[in-house]
Design an enzyme around this catalytic site. Structure first.
Site, mmCIF file in Angstrom:
data_model
loop_
_atom_site.group_PDB
_atom_site.id
_atom_site.type_symbol
_atom_site.label_atom_id
_atom_site.label_comp_id
_atom_site.label_asym_id
_atom_site.label_seq_id
_atom_site.Cartn_x
_atom_site.Cartn_y
_atom_site.Cartn_z
ATOM 1 N N ASP A 81 -3.194 -6.072 -8.911
ATOM 2 C CA ASP A 81 -3.519 -4.957 -8.013
ATOM 3 C C ASP A 81 -2.220 -4.389 -7.425
ATOM 4 O OD1 ASP A 81 -5.204 -3.313 -6.458
ATOM 5 O OD2 ASP A 81 -5.195 -4.740 -4.786
ATOM 6 N N GLY A 211 -9.583 1.108 -1.475
ATOM 7 C CA GLY A 211 -9.894 1.281 -0.050
ATOM 8 C C GLY A 211 -11.377 1.424 0.223
HETATM 9 O O1 G3H Z 1 -4.659 -2.597 -1.527
HETATM 10 C C1 G3H Z 1 -4.163 -3.591 -1.027
HETATM 11 C C2 G3H Z 1 -4.931 -4.846 -1.041
HETATM 12 O O2 G3H Z 1 -5.791 -4.904 0.052
HETATM 13 C C3 G3H Z 1 -4.012 -6.014 -1.129
HETATM 14 O O3 G3H Z 1 -3.357 -6.206 0.081
HETATM 15 O O4 G3H Z 1 -0.974 -6.249 -0.606
HETATM 16 O O5 G3H Z 1 -1.742 -7.297 1.542
HETATM 17 O O6 G3H Z 1 -2.308 -8.345 -0.665
HETATM 18 P P1 G3H Z 1 -1.994 -7.077 0.081
HETATM 19 P P1 13P Z 2 -9.786 -2.217 1.373
HETATM 20 O O1 13P Z 2 -8.620 -2.346 2.291
HETATM 21 O O2 13P Z 2 -10.678 -1.096 1.790
HETATM 22 O O3 13P Z 2 -10.541 -3.477 1.212
HETATM 23 O O4 13P Z 2 -9.212 -1.812 -0.064
HETATM 24 C C1 13P Z 2 -8.747 -2.780 -0.950
HETATM 25 C C2 13P Z 2 -8.014 -2.224 -2.108
HETATM 26 O O5 13P Z 2 -8.031 -1.053 -2.385
HETATM 27 C C3 13P Z 2 -7.278 -3.175 -2.941
HETATM 28 O O6 13P Z 2 -6.533 -2.542 -3.939
HETATM 29 ZN ZN ZN Z 3 -5.814 -0.612 -3.303
#
Ligand code: G3H
Ligand code: 13P
Ligand code: ZN
Length: 315
Positions: A81, A211
């Site tokens: 991700d 998100g």
């Molecule tokens: O989009 C971001 C995800 O919520 C992952 O968050 O980069 O703090 O692991 P992180």
């Molecule tokens: P949220 O912060 O809304 O859970 O989104 C997560 C996300 O987009 C991870 O890539």
């Molecule tokens: Zn994201």
């Protein structure tokens, strides 16, 4: 069973969305797998760059391999991700990931294309699929004018050109969502009009909604009643997931809501049991609560009950 993200998208497109859940630790992994088995749902397990850096990246891979053995009926893809180029190359080389996301959306349009194309070429050579991002996710503030707001959203014409020129396999689109617990102020919501235009330009092409946490108000209230201070939080209405799926959204990313479950369980546990210091007690409660939470999400996504059909498609 770890499968390619592409197959999951083929199974889901236009009918339901696959939940893409971020994990950082063993308790999340156990709750996620249990919840997806309980709801008979295929899923995507996401590892962010931050999660890889949290401890040794091999720990998360090891946990997922173990969970695959503990839950032999689970069908899922493993996804990087929000990768940068370095993380993407590392995951492509590891041979463990089903797909990677290259997030160069902060770059200029042409640079985003250049970087994404480089990753697509490297990934496809190894049979790995690529999610890219176009547009700017960000909290939509009420004072922002309509034209300013639209400028940040994904441009449907650009989306078509971007996909044609990069060869990416799915596209994260900006339609008004943002990361974290503070997504909207006032009555803002999703831009389904923009999504509809993107789908028209890219029929059959899997779109991704980042998100997408709902930030349930009762969860926030419980956290605050147990000593938290999360004020003005607001998320995406989960009843809109199916509408988004019909418009081509095939993957819906959820992280924040899971963090809220963790926070609520632990805050309430230590408020109610100030004498306790056994980490396993709140850990066990969390795994159960997280599994319940995943079942609820999969019901909203429409992925609940799809495991049998996906299994047939794989065989
Ligand atoms: O989009 C971001 C995800 O919520 C992952 O968050 O980069 O703090 O692991 P992180
Ligand atoms: P949220 O912060 O809304 O859970 O989104 C997560 C996300 O987009 C991870 O890539
Ligand atoms: Zn994201």
């Amino acid at each position: 069973m770890i499968v390619t993200t592409k197959k999951l998208f083929e199974a889901a497109y236009g009918k339901y969305a696959i939940g893409a859940y971020n994990i950082n630790n063993m308790e999340q992994a156990m709750g996620l797998f249990q919840g997806c088995i309980d709801s008979q749902a295929p899923f995507i397990i996401q590892i962010s760059k931050g999660a890889r850096d949290y401890t040794n990246k091999l720990m998360l891979e090891g946990m997922i391999r173990a969970a695959n053995e503990v839950f032999p009926d689970a069908i899922f893809a493993v996804h990087l991700d929000h990768g940068d180029e370095e993380a993407c190359y590392d995951c492509i080389a590891s041979g463990f990931y089903s797909s990677v996301m290259i997030d160069a959306s902060h770059e200029s349009y042409e640079k985003n294309i250049k970087i994404t194309k480089r990753i697509v070429d490297a990934a496809h050579a190894k049979g790995i699929v690529v999610e890219a991002e176009l547009g700017q996710l960000g909290g939509v503030e009420e004072h922002v004018s309509v034209s300013e707001e639209k400028a940040k959203l994904t441009n449907p014409d650009q989306a078509k050109d971007f996909v044609d020129r990069t060869g990416c396999d799915s596209l994260a689109v900006a339609i008004g969502t943002s990361h974290g617990a503070f997504k909207f102020s006032g009555s803002q919501s999703l831009h389904f009009d923009v999504l509809e235009q993107i789908q028209k330009k890219l029929p059959g092409f899997p779109l991704v909604m980042h998100g997408s946490s709902s930030v349930p108000q009762d969860e926030v209230e419980r956290i605050n009643n147990a000593g938290g201070k999360i004020l003005g939080a607001k998320g995406v209405d989960a009843t809109q997931f199916k509408k988004a799926a019909l418009l081509g959204v095939t993957k819906i990313n959820i992280d924040t809501d899971g963090r809220l479950v963790w926070t609520r369980v632990h805050r309430e546990f230590f408020r109610d049991h100030p004498e306790e210091f056994d980490l396993r007690k709140p850990g066990q409660t969390f795994m159960k609560e997280y599994a319940k939470f995943i079942v609820e999400k999969n019901n909203y996504l429409g992925s609940a009950g799809q495991l049998g059909a996906v299994r047939k498609l794989m065989s």
